[in-house]
Design an enzyme around this catalytic site. Structure first.
Site, PDB file in Angstrom:
ATOM      1  N   GLU A 130       1.823 -82.081   8.513  1.00  0.00           N
ATOM      2  CA  GLU A 130       0.466 -82.428   8.935  1.00  0.00           C
ATOM      3  C   GLU A 130      -0.365 -82.596   7.659  1.00  0.00           C
ATOM      4  OE1 GLU A 130      -1.700 -79.339  11.079  1.00  0.00           O
ATOM      5  OE2 GLU A 130      -2.632 -80.890  12.297  1.00  0.00           O
ATOM      6  N   SER A 174     -10.902 -88.174  22.403  1.00  0.00           N
ATOM      7  CA  SER A 174     -11.320 -86.858  22.903  1.00  0.00           C
ATOM      8  C   SER A 174     -12.522 -87.010  23.825  1.00  0.00           C
ATOM      9  CB  SER A 174     -11.710 -85.949  21.732  1.00  0.00           C
ATOM     10  OG  SER A 174     -10.606 -85.795  20.882  1.00  0.00           O
ATOM     11  N   CYS A 179      -6.705 -82.387  14.189  1.00  0.00           N
ATOM     12  CA  CYS A 179      -5.362 -82.258  14.746  1.00  0.00           C
ATOM     13  C   CYS A 179      -4.928 -83.572  15.372  1.00  0.00           C
ATOM     14  CB  CYS A 179      -5.338 -81.159  15.783  1.00  0.00           C
ATOM     15  SG  CYS A 179      -6.622 -81.377  17.017  1.00  0.00           S
ATOM     16  N   LYS A 214     -13.237 -65.056  18.131  1.00  0.00           N
ATOM     17  CA  LYS A 214     -13.102 -64.896  16.683  1.00  0.00           C
ATOM     18  C   LYS A 214     -13.116 -66.280  16.035  1.00  0.00           C
ATOM     19  CE  LYS A 214     -10.131 -65.046  13.609  1.00  0.00           C
ATOM     20  NZ  LYS A 214     -11.006 -65.631  12.579  1.00  0.00           N
ATOM     21  N   PRO A 215     -14.283 -66.642  15.456  1.00  0.00           N
ATOM     22  CA  PRO A 215     -14.346 -67.950  14.796  1.00  0.00           C
ATOM     23  C   PRO A 215     -13.627 -67.903  13.452  1.00  0.00           C
ATOM     24  CG  PRO A 215     -16.559 -67.011  15.200  1.00  0.00           C
ATOM     25  CD  PRO A 215     -15.558 -65.912  15.384  1.00  0.00           C
ATOM     26  N   GLU A 263      -3.397 -74.594  21.197  1.00  0.00           N
ATOM     27  CA  GLU A 263      -3.743 -75.949  20.729  1.00  0.00           C
ATOM     28  C   GLU A 263      -3.400 -75.973  19.249  1.00  0.00           C
ATOM     29  OE1 GLU A 263      -4.784 -78.411  22.579  1.00  0.00           O
ATOM     30  OE2 GLU A 263      -5.381 -77.416  24.434  1.00  0.00           O
ATOM     31  N   GLY A 322      -5.411 -73.757  16.308  1.00  0.00           N
ATOM     32  CA  GLY A 322      -5.174 -73.599  14.877  1.00  0.00           C
ATOM     33  C   GLY A 322      -3.796 -74.127  14.531  1.00  0.00           C
TER      34      GLY A 322
HETATM   35  P1  NAD Z   1      -5.289 -71.535  11.044  1.00  0.00           P
HETATM   36  O1  NAD Z   1      -4.100 -71.398  11.930  1.00  0.00           O
HETATM   37  O2  NAD Z   1      -5.155 -71.154   9.627  1.00  0.00           O
HETATM   38  O3  NAD Z   1      -6.496 -70.669  11.610  1.00  0.00           O
HETATM   39  C1  NAD Z   1      -7.012 -70.847  12.920  1.00  0.00           C
HETATM   40  C2  NAD Z   1      -7.700 -69.573  13.334  1.00  0.00           C
HETATM   41  O4  NAD Z   1      -6.732 -68.535  13.407  1.00  0.00           O
HETATM   42  C3  NAD Z   1      -8.781 -69.081  12.367  1.00  0.00           C
HETATM   43  O5  NAD Z   1      -9.812 -68.479  13.105  1.00  0.00           O
HETATM   44  C4  NAD Z   1      -8.035 -68.036  11.565  1.00  0.00           C
HETATM   45  O6  NAD Z   1      -8.876 -67.042  11.013  1.00  0.00           O
HETATM   46  C5  NAD Z   1      -7.157 -67.432  12.650  1.00  0.00           C
HETATM   47  N1  NAD Z   1      -5.982 -66.720  12.168  1.00  0.00           N
HETATM   48  C6  NAD Z   1      -5.234 -66.941  11.063  1.00  0.00           C
HETATM   49  N2  NAD Z   1      -4.238 -66.030  10.987  1.00  0.00           N
HETATM   50  C7  NAD Z   1      -4.362 -65.216  12.076  1.00  0.00           C
HETATM   51  C8  NAD Z   1      -3.663 -64.083  12.572  1.00  0.00           C
HETATM   52  N3  NAD Z   1      -2.614 -63.590  11.924  1.00  0.00           N
HETATM   53  N4  NAD Z   1      -4.090 -63.520  13.707  1.00  0.00           N
HETATM   54  C9  NAD Z   1      -5.139 -64.009  14.372  1.00  0.00           C
HETATM   55  N5  NAD Z   1      -5.855 -65.065  13.968  1.00  0.00           N
HETATM   56  C10 NAD Z   1      -5.466 -65.667  12.837  1.00  0.00           C
HETATM   57  O7  NAD Z   1      -5.784 -73.030  11.218  1.00  0.00           O
HETATM   58  P2  NAD Z   1      -7.029 -73.728  10.516  1.00  0.00           P
HETATM   59  O8  NAD Z   1      -6.648 -74.034   9.108  1.00  0.00           O
HETATM   60  O9  NAD Z   1      -8.290 -72.976  10.765  1.00  0.00           O
HETATM   61  O10 NAD Z   1      -7.138 -75.074  11.360  1.00  0.00           O
HETATM   62  C11 NAD Z   1      -6.354 -76.178  11.113  1.00  0.00           C
HETATM   63  C12 NAD Z   1      -5.206 -76.255  12.092  1.00  0.00           C
HETATM   64  O11 NAD Z   1      -5.720 -76.238  13.414  1.00  0.00           O
HETATM   65  C13 NAD Z   1      -4.431 -77.542  11.966  1.00  0.00           C
HETATM   66  O12 NAD Z   1      -3.054 -77.275  12.069  1.00  0.00           O
HETATM   67  C14 NAD Z   1      -4.909 -78.347  13.168  1.00  0.00           C
HETATM   68  O13 NAD Z   1      -4.026 -79.327  13.625  1.00  0.00           O
HETATM   69  C15 NAD Z   1      -5.126 -77.278  14.178  1.00  0.00           C
HETATM   70  N6  NAD Z   1      -6.047 -77.740  15.213  1.00  0.00           N
HETATM   71  C16 NAD Z   1      -5.531 -78.003  16.447  1.00  0.00           C
HETATM   72  C17 NAD Z   1      -6.368 -78.489  17.446  1.00  0.00           C
HETATM   73  C18 NAD Z   1      -5.818 -78.790  18.811  1.00  0.00           C
HETATM   74  O14 NAD Z   1      -6.619 -78.937  19.712  1.00  0.00           O
HETATM   75  N7  NAD Z   1      -4.515 -78.911  18.995  1.00  0.00           N
HETATM   76  C19 NAD Z   1      -7.726 -78.663  17.190  1.00  0.00           C
HETATM   77  C20 NAD Z   1      -8.218 -78.374  15.921  1.00  0.00           C
HETATM   78  C21 NAD Z   1      -7.357 -77.899  14.939  1.00  0.00           C
END
Ligand code: NAD
Length: 503
Positions: A402, A462, A305, A195-196, A271, A249
């Site tokens: 963050e 990375s 992140c 799920k992107p 992550e 996320g």
């Molecule tokens: P987000 O948590 O809002 O969303 C991430 C993904 O989760 C998206 O696909 C979103 O649609 C999905 N999602 C949201 N609510 C959900 C639910 N209730 N059930 C299932 N899926 C759900 O994060 P974002 O805004 O897309 O990304 C930014 C965040 O990601 C930042 O906090 C960043 O640090 C983190 N991040 C971490 C890494 C890592 O490797 N640690 C890498 C990249 C980004």
């Protein structure tokens, strides 16, 4: 910068973009077939540089989620039995196709996410490497045959695919966050439902087609883009056939998914968010430190992140460091990532810009000084000026949350102990950076910081061959490296009778 400064695209470039968008799958991938959602619902994808809608995608429903799970479950057993060399060669072909279609992938990423084309090309190189790395790792997933210490048994220890996985990815690295999960899952022999992020589904869907073109059998990778994430995640995570969830996320969403995962005791890889310190000691090479800070802060417009969130600088070099950093930040060119010479693209959406405004206002309210930037750029698109803040109060939100944008707060420290205490004073523990020409000091700091990753005199670390992941509330598990494949396997031990009988 003003949106009217954006140069109109030439007809040739516009035609290329139109053809690419037309060729990119916009449906759901279930059991090897791209189709529409069960109730015909859709959502739109916007270009953050212009706020124009660039694509309309099918939006998966609960019923589609079940169909994707059915396909992944049915494909699991034959896929696990596929010889590992075949799985490795699919990955290798996918790597080659990513190289062939690198420009298309880069263009899609810039269109839907905003980063400058040069950075999108960098992500294609980085993201593609996971396919090559795991094609090489796949065949080296050894087990062991040994005897128990007292000699009563032989131990046969093997690693098996964990089973069907749910993979959820964020918008900030639309290709690499998908390849970092799909490649080790393919290598290990797991089937997947991906799920992107709804903000950037095009790159992931183009990549899924590459996996099919590389020979991935039907049902092994299913893709369910949606603008209603929980409609997908909840039914799939309650399905007893699912064995693992791998999520990249934000920390709050990660915690929610961990609670859901507890119901079926799913394997989890998380992550999550970061609040990375970048420490500059008085004995640092300031050229290296400023270049490292620029890379660690401004890569992906700060929407990473691994971004340097807090710049901790020894008080004796702070004035010079701030002056040099501000000079570099102030000459960066903002604009559409499609244009030549642009260093900084738009943020992902209006909320991201509002968040920068609010973090800066809060810091200034607490006494911080804006050295450069500090404002949203006028006109269409979600542009925010590269910003340096100094004299930031310790309780300012910009130091505790963050940031996820181009704002660099600088604070000072007096000695090593204070630097370490400041660095660790966060619930996060993903990336950290240290600049010192004294390597023993650098390694000593590595020992003392509570972060899964540390860059020593570098701002970007990375790499597909390295284990990437956090401690504390930045997550669980590692992606990349030899560790990355282990996340998708479970260890089985078979105790075998001693062939010589009981001695
Ligand atoms: P987000 O948590 O809002 O969303 C991430 C993904 O989760 C998206 O696909 C979103 O649609 C999905 N999602 C949201 N609510 C959900 C639910 N209730 N059930 C299932 N899926 C759900 O994060 P974002 O805004 O897309 O990304 C930014 C965040 O990601 C930042 O906090 C960043 O640090 C983190 N991040 C971490 C890494 C890592 O490797 N640690 C890498 C990249 C980004």
């Amino acid at each position: 910068m003003n949106s009217s400064d954006q140069t109109p695209l030439t007809q040739g470039v516009q035609d290329r973009i139109d053809a690419l968008l037309a060729a990119t799958p916009k449906g759901l991938l279930i059991d090897g077939v791209w189709g529409e959602s069960s109730d015909g619902s859709t959502f739109e994808v916007e270009n953050p540089a212009t706020q124009e809608v660039i694509a309309t995608m099918s939006s998966a429903t609960e019923e589609d989620a079940r169909a994707a799970m059915d396909a992944a479950a049915a494909a699991q057993e034959p896929w696990a039995r596929t010889p590992v060399r075949e799985r490795a060669e699919i990955l290798r072909r996918a790597f080659d196709l990513v190289q062939e279609r690198a420009e298309e992938l880069a263009l899609l990423m810039t269109l839907e996410m905003g980063k400058p084309l040069a950075q999108s090309r960098g992500e294609v190189a980085y993201g593609g490497e996971f396919l090559r790395w795991f094609s090489e790792e796949a065949v080296r997933d050894y087990g062991r045959y040994a005897q128990t210490p007292e000699g009563s048994l032989r131990m046969l220890v093997t690693r098996k695919p964990v089973g069907p996985c749910l993979l959820i990815t964020p918008w900030n690295f639309p290709l690499a966050m998908a390849t970092r999960k799909v490649a080790p899952a393919v290598a290990a022999g797991c089937t997947m439902v991906l799920k992107p992020a709804a903000l950037t589904p095009l790159t992931a869907q183009y990549f899924a087609q590459i996996m099919l073109d590389a020979g991935l059998p039907d049902g092994v990778l299913n893709v369910v883009s949606t603008n209603n994430a929980s409609a997908i995640s909840e039914p799939i995570m309650r399905d007893p056939r699912l064995r693992k969830v791998s999520f990249t996320g934000s920390t709050p969403v990660g915690k929610h998914l961990m609670k859901l995962a507890a119901e079926n005791v799913l394997r989890t890889s998380m992550e999550l968010g970061g609040n990375g310190p970048l420490i500059v000691f008085e004995d640092a090479d300031l050229d290296k430190a400023v270049a490292g800070a620029m890379a660690a802060k401004m890569r992906n417009m700060g929407e990473a992140c691994t971004a340097a969130n807090r710049l901790l600088v020894h008080e004796s070099v702070a004035d010079e460091f701030v002056a040099r950093l501000a000079e570099k930040m102030s000459v960066l060119t903002l604009g559409s990532g499609l244009e030549d010479g642009v260093d900084v693209g738009p943020l992902i959406d209006a909320r991201a810009c509002e968040s920068m405004e609010s973090l800066v206002a809060d810091a200034v309210g607490g006494g911080a000084q804006v050295v450069t930037g500090g404002r949203r750029a006028e006109g269409a698109g979600y542009f925010f000026e590269p910003t340096v803040l100094r004299d930031v109060a310790s309780d300012a939100r910009v130091l505790r949350e963050e940031i996820f944008g181009p704002v660099a707060p600088v604070i000072t420290f007096r000695d090593e102990a204070e630097a370490v205490a400041l660095a660790n004073s966060t619930e996060y523990g993903l990336a950290s950076y240290v600049f010192t020409e004294n390597i023993s000091r650098g390694l000593r700091i590595g020992d003392r910081v509570e972060f899964g990753l540390m860059g020593l005199n570098v701002g970007v670390i990375s790499n597909a061959a390295a284990p990437f992941g956090g401690v504390k509330q930045s997550g669980l598990g590692r992606e990349g490296g030899a560790e990355g494949i282990a996340e998708y396997t479970s260890t089985q031990y078979i105790g075998v009778e001693n062939p010589w009988g009981t001695l």
